[in-house]
Design a protein around this motif. Structure first.
Motif, short mmCIF file in Angstrom:
data_model
loop_
_atom_site.label_atom_id
_atom_site.label_comp_id
_atom_site.label_asym_id
_atom_site.label_seq_id
_atom_site.Cartn_x
_atom_site.Cartn_y
_atom_site.Cartn_z
N SER A 17 -3.10 3.23 11.38
CA SER A 17 -2.88 4.66 11.20
C SER A 17 -1.44 5.02 11.52
O SER A 17 -0.77 4.34 12.31
N GLY A 44 -2.46 0.04 15.27
CA GLY A 44 -3.40 -0.87 14.64
C GLY A 44 -4.57 -1.12 15.58
O GLY A 44 -4.36 -1.50 16.74
N ASN A 93 -4.41 -0.30 5.70
CA ASN A 93 -4.88 -1.61 6.15
C ASN A 93 -3.80 -2.28 6.99
O ASN A 93 -2.69 -2.51 6.53
N TRP A 94 -4.14 -2.58 8.24
CA TRP A 94 -3.20 -3.25 9.15
C TRP A 94 -3.13 -4.73 8.78
O TRP A 94 -4.12 -5.31 8.33
N ASP A 139 -3.97 6.76 7.04
CA ASP A 139 -4.63 5.50 7.39
C ASP A 139 -4.30 4.44 6.34
O ASP A 139 -4.10 4.74 5.16
N GLN A 199 0.83 -1.20 0.00
CA GLN A 199 0.00 0.00 0.00
C GLN A 199 0.87 1.26 0.00
O GLN A 199 1.81 1.36 0.79
N GLN A 253 -9.23 -3.65 12.05
CA GLN A 253 -10.21 -2.66 11.64
C GLN A 253 -9.54 -1.59 10.76
O GLN A 253 -10.04 -1.27 9.70
N PHE A 254 -8.42 -1.08 11.20
CA PHE A 254 -7.64 -0.15 10.39
C PHE A 254 -6.29 0.08 11.06
O PHE A 254 -6.09 -0.24 12.24
#
Length: 203
Positions: free
Chosen positions: A148, A74, A48-49, A46, A26, A145-146
Motif C-alpha cells: 500500500s 508491505g 502487489n508487493w 494498493d 503495475q 499479502q499486499f
C-alpha cells in the motif's frame, strides 16, 4: 585461457541479469481525498508487493504538488519452521511481517521536482536441514499479502497542471551475497585478462 576467463566472468552477470520477473509492472489506482482549506489532501493506493528475495522500483510523479509525507507498506506472511525436541520433529508457525519505506527516512527519494523513487524490498528466506542438532530456525519464507501507499500532498501555487501517478516496476531478484562475490571476482579476472592481452600485444 581467455575463453575460460570470459566464461567465468559471465557467471555472476548471468546470476544478476537473467532472473525472470514474477509479475509485470503495475500502474497503481490512487484514491484521492478532497483537499482541506489549506490545500492539503491524502492519497491511498494498493498494489502487489514484490515476492520473497525480490525488490521493485516505485516511481511516483506529482506535478503541480508539494509532497509532504509518503509511506509504502508491505504486509507479508512470514512462515518459520524449527526443530521441536518436545514433539520430536519439525514444527512451525506463521506471522504477520511488515516492511515500511518512508519519505522521512530517505527510503523514498525525491530525485527531481515532481519525481520520487523508492526501492520496495522483501527479505530473502532460507531453508536448511532440520535435525535435533540444528541451531536456530530451519527455514524462513515470506509470502506477500499486499502493498500500500499513503501520501499527503498540497497544491502548489502557480499555473502548473496537477499530475499524480504511481507505477511499481517489474520485480527483480535481490542478489545474494555469494552473487556479489562472484561478480566482483569476475570483474577482477576480466581486468587481469585485459592486462595480460595488452602485454602479449606489446611483446
Amino acid at each position: 585461457m581467455f575463453k575460460f576467463l570470459r566464461a567465468l566472468c559471465a557467471v555472476p552477470l548471468a546470476a544478476l541479469l537473467c532472473a525472470t520477473p514474477a509479475n509485470a509492472a503495475q500502474i497503481v489506482s490512487l484514491d484521492v481525498w478532497p483537499p482541506d482549506s489549506s490545500g492539503e489532501f491524502q492519497v491511498f493506493g494498493d498494489f502487489n508487493w514484490p515476492g520473497d528475495g525480490q525488490k521493485a522500483l516505485a516511481k511516483l510523479e506529482f506535478g503541480g504538488l508539494e509532497f509532504l509525507y509518503g509511506e509504502y507498506t508491505g504486509l507479508l506472511e512470514q512462515r518459520v519452521t524449527w526443530w521441536d525436541d518436545a514433539m520430536g520433529g519439525v514444527t512451525g508457525n506463521e506471522y504477520l511481517y511488515a516492511v515500511d519505506c518512508y519519505l522521512s527516512d530517505g527510503c523514498i527519494n525525491i530525485v527531481a521536482p515532481g519525481l520520487a523513487y523508492a526501492w520496495l524490498k522483501t527479505p530473502r528466506g532460507f531453508s536448511k536441514p532440520c535435525t535435533p542438532a540444528t541451531i536456530g530456525d530451519c527455514s524462513v519464507t515470506y509470502e506477500p499479502q499486499f502493498g500500500s501507499f499513503f501520501g499527503v500532498f498540497r497544491t502548489a501555487n502557480g499555473d502548473d497542471p496537477i499530475q499524480l501517478s504511481l507505477t511499481i516496476g517489474d520485480p527483480i531478484a535481490v542478489p545474494e551475497p555469494e552473487a556479489w562475490v562472484l561478480l566482483i571476482a569476475g570483474f577482477g579476472l576480466m581486468g587481469a585478462a585485459l592486462r595480460q592481452r595488452r602485454r602479449v600485444g606489446l611483446a
